[in-house]
Design an enzyme around this catalytic site. Structure first.
Site, PDB file in Angstrom:
ATOM      1  N   ASP A  82       7.582  -4.690  -0.476  1.00 39.40           N
ATOM      2  CA  ASP A  82       6.632  -3.861  -1.225  1.00 39.40           C
ATOM      3  C   ASP A  82       7.416  -2.821  -2.042  1.00 39.40           C
ATOM      4  O   ASP A  82       8.259  -2.099  -1.493  1.00 39.40           O
ATOM      5  CB  ASP A  82       5.714  -3.172  -0.195  1.00 39.40           C
ATOM      6  CG  ASP A  82       4.509  -2.497  -0.812  1.00 39.40           C
ATOM      7  OD1 ASP A  82       4.095  -2.913  -1.910  1.00 39.40           O
ATOM      8  OD2 ASP A  82       3.978  -1.558  -0.175  1.00 39.40           O
ATOM      9  N   HIS A 180      -2.000   5.410  -4.514  1.00 39.56           N
ATOM     10  CA  HIS A 180      -1.514   5.325  -3.136  1.00 39.56           C
ATOM     11  C   HIS A 180      -1.957   6.519  -2.302  1.00 39.56           C
ATOM     12  O   HIS A 180      -2.191   7.600  -2.843  1.00 39.56           O
ATOM     13  CB  HIS A 180       0.017   5.233  -3.126  1.00 39.56           C
ATOM     14  CG  HIS A 180       0.521   3.934  -3.696  1.00 39.56           C
ATOM     15  ND1 HIS A 180       1.169   3.846  -4.899  1.00 39.56           N
ATOM     16  CD2 HIS A 180       0.447   2.668  -3.216  1.00 39.56           C
ATOM     17  CE1 HIS A 180       1.481   2.581  -5.131  1.00 39.56           C
ATOM     18  NE2 HIS A 180       1.051   1.849  -4.128  1.00 39.56           N
ATOM     19  N   SER A 216      -6.808   1.249  -0.211  1.00 38.30           N
ATOM     20  CA  SER A 216      -7.455   1.734   1.018  1.00 38.30           C
ATOM     21  C   SER A 216      -8.777   2.417   0.684  1.00 38.30           C
ATOM     22  O   SER A 216      -8.923   3.054  -0.358  1.00 38.30           O
ATOM     23  CB  SER A 216      -6.530   2.713   1.755  1.00 38.30           C
ATOM     24  OG  SER A 216      -5.569   1.996   2.490  1.00 38.30           O
ATOM     25  N   ASN A 256      -3.587  -4.646  -1.584  1.00 41.05           N
ATOM     26  CA  ASN A 256      -2.642  -3.935  -0.715  1.00 41.05           C
ATOM     27  C   ASN A 256      -3.319  -2.804   0.056  1.00 41.05           C
ATOM     28  O   ASN A 256      -3.953  -1.926  -0.554  1.00 41.05           O
ATOM     29  CB  ASN A 256      -1.549  -3.285  -1.565  1.00 41.05           C
ATOM     30  CG  ASN A 256      -0.530  -4.287  -2.076  1.00 41.05           C
ATOM     31  OD1 ASN A 256      -0.744  -5.488  -1.989  1.00 41.05           O
ATOM     32  ND2 ASN A 256       0.568  -3.780  -2.594  1.00 41.05           N
ATOM     33  N   ASP A 258      -2.526  -0.025   3.208  1.00 41.39           N
ATOM     34  CA  ASP A 258      -1.617   0.595   4.172  1.00 41.39           C
ATOM     35  C   ASP A 258      -2.262   1.842   4.790  1.00 41.39           C
ATOM     36  O   ASP A 258      -2.389   1.966   6.009  1.00 41.39           O
ATOM     37  CB  ASP A 258      -0.295   0.963   3.469  1.00 41.39           C
ATOM     38  CG  ASP A 258       0.731   1.522   4.439  1.00 41.39           C
ATOM     39  OD1 ASP A 258       0.492   1.493   5.660  1.00 41.39           O
ATOM     40  OD2 ASP A 258       1.787   1.997   3.984  1.00 41.39           O
TER      41      ASP A 258
HETATM   42  P1  13P Z   1      -2.941   2.490   0.106  1.00 40.97           P
HETATM   43  O1  13P Z   1      -2.151   3.754   0.219  1.00 40.97           O
HETATM   44  O2  13P Z   1      -4.196   2.698  -0.674  1.00 40.97           O
HETATM   45  O3  13P Z   1      -3.184   1.849   1.410  1.00 40.97           O
HETATM   46  O4  13P Z   1      -2.061   1.450  -0.773  1.00 40.97           O
HETATM   47  C1  13P Z   1      -1.030   0.706  -0.187  1.00 40.97           C
HETATM   48  C2  13P Z   1      -0.189   0.011  -1.189  1.00 40.97           C
HETATM   49  O5  13P Z   1      -0.502  -0.122  -2.346  1.00 40.97           O
HETATM   50  C3  13P Z   1       1.086  -0.547  -0.697  1.00 40.97           C
HETATM   51  O6  13P Z   1       1.839  -1.079  -1.743  1.00 40.97           O
HETATM   52  O1  G3H Z   2       2.771   1.832  -1.419  1.00 38.96           O
HETATM   53  C1  G3H Z   2       3.368   2.338  -0.479  1.00 38.96           C
HETATM   54  C2  G3H Z   2       3.088   1.942   0.915  1.00 38.96           C
HETATM   55  O2  G3H Z   2       1.940   2.577   1.401  1.00 38.96           O
HETATM   56  C3  G3H Z   2       4.299   2.150   1.760  1.00 38.96           C
HETATM   57  O3  G3H Z   2       4.504   3.495   2.027  1.00 38.96           O
HETATM   58  O4  G3H Z   2       6.888   3.982   1.450  1.00 38.96           O
HETATM   59  O5  G3H Z   2       5.606   5.401   3.114  1.00 38.96           O
HETATM   60  O6  G3H Z   2       6.310   3.066   3.728  1.00 38.96           O
HETATM   61  P1  G3H Z   2       5.920   4.030   2.629  1.00 38.96           P
HETATM   62 ZN    ZN Z   3       1.648  -0.071  -3.627  1.00 39.44          ZN
END
Ligand code: 13P
Ligand code: G3H
Ligand code: ZN
Length: 311
Positions: A82, A180, A216, A256, A258
């Protein structure tokens, strides 16, 4: 069954008007929660690893956890990098067994984005790995993804054909108003996505899989649980699930997620510890965190993405 590519998953998802969930993994309980949910729903799934996750859990642990999940479930699972920020991290993941990588050149100029993306595509395709590129910038702050709201910009549909044909990418992440993290809109602001841009992109790239980051929904009940058990999260607004359903029925083949997993796991662990102040065995509270992940991922697969039964 070995790790699979996303190619076939996306072809079926495009034709079927549904999307595949791409969920970020950082430890064993998260891998188990997501893949148990996918198994219960008989759904394909993408497990994705950020640079931060690789730093936290280490590449080899993550690879072995995902291999174990394939052995346990027998499901088609893709392992994806990612937001790869340069050629080197993409190469390390390609050489290290991933089946898909993202090169996120969106912070560069159009020409520089094309150059780095093409470099990754050439190397990845020579090794049987697929590549996601990105055009347009999402707002939001994560460990490694930091774009201020002023710098965020929607994807320009006039650029997508040239980007895809010159780079050879297999899928494209676009910016249509998602971002994000847990705080996607200002308090009181009504969530809005630019479906007109998505429509125009898919008109220009017929049959081509589009990726939606920052998807999300930030369910209020989880924010409330966090705050009820000692947390202090400000009001958070995510992407309404109805909008994700709409995107999944269009050209979006990968969604996506997270932050929702982080949030529901934290809510469950906080609740467990508050209700059982004598517990000190991590298995007790992490099991609740894992159950919470399994439940939310089942809900996403079944009620939002529409990939139930498509494994
Ligand atoms: P969220 O923060 O909305 O879950 O998005 C996750 C994401 O795009 C990871 O690449
Ligand atoms: O888009 C980002 C994801 O939510 C991953 O987040 O870089 O904190 O692992 P992170
Ligand atoms: Zn992302």
């Amino acid at each position: 069954m070995p790790l699979v590519s996303t190619k076939e998953m996306f072809e079926k998802a495009y034709q079927g008007g549904y999307a595949i969930g791409a969920f970020n993994v950082n430890n064993m309980e998260i891998v188990q929660g997501i893949t148990e949910a996918a198994k219960l729903e008989n759904s394909p799934v993408i497990l994705q690893v950020s640079a931060g996750a690789r730093k936290y859990a280490k590449h080899n642990y993550l690879i072995k956890l995902v291999e174990a999940a394939i052995l346990e479930t027998g499901l088609p699972i893709a392992l994806h990098l990612d937001h790869g920020e340069d050629f080197e991290i993409c190469k390390a993941c390609i050489d290290g067994g991933f089946s898909s990588v993202m090169i996120d050149g969106s912070k560069h100029s159009f020409e520089e984005n094309i150059a780095v993306t093409k470099q990754v595509v050439d190397y990845a395709h020579a090794h049987g790995v697929v590549v996601e590129g990105e055009l347009g910038k999402l707002a939001g702050i994560e460990d490694a993804v930091n774009v201020s709201e002023e710098d965020a910009q929607f994807t320009n549909p006039a650029e997508v054909e040239e980007f895809v044909s010159r780079t050879g990418v297999d899928s494209l992440a676009i910016a249509i108003g998602t971002s994000h993290g847990a705080y996607k809109f200002k308090p009181g602001q009504k969530p809005r996505l630019r479906f007109d841009i998505l429509e125009e992109v898919s008109r220009r790239l017929p049959g081509f899989p589009i990726v939606l980051h920052g998807a999300s929904s930030v369910p209020q009940e989880y924010v409330q649980t966090v705050n009820q058990y000692g947390g202090s999260m400000p009001d958070a607004i995510g992407i309404p699930e109805e909008m994700l359903r709409q995107a999944a029925s269009m050209a979006v083949c990968k969604i996506n997620i997270d932050s929702d997993l982080r949030l529901c796991m934290t809510a469950a662990v906080r609740k467990h510890l508050a209700e059982h102040p004598d517990h000190f065995d991590p298995r007790q509270y992490l099991a609740d965190g894992r159950d919470a992940i399994r439940n939310i991922v089942r809900h996403k697969i079944h009620d939002v993405l529409g990939s139930t039964g498509k494994a």
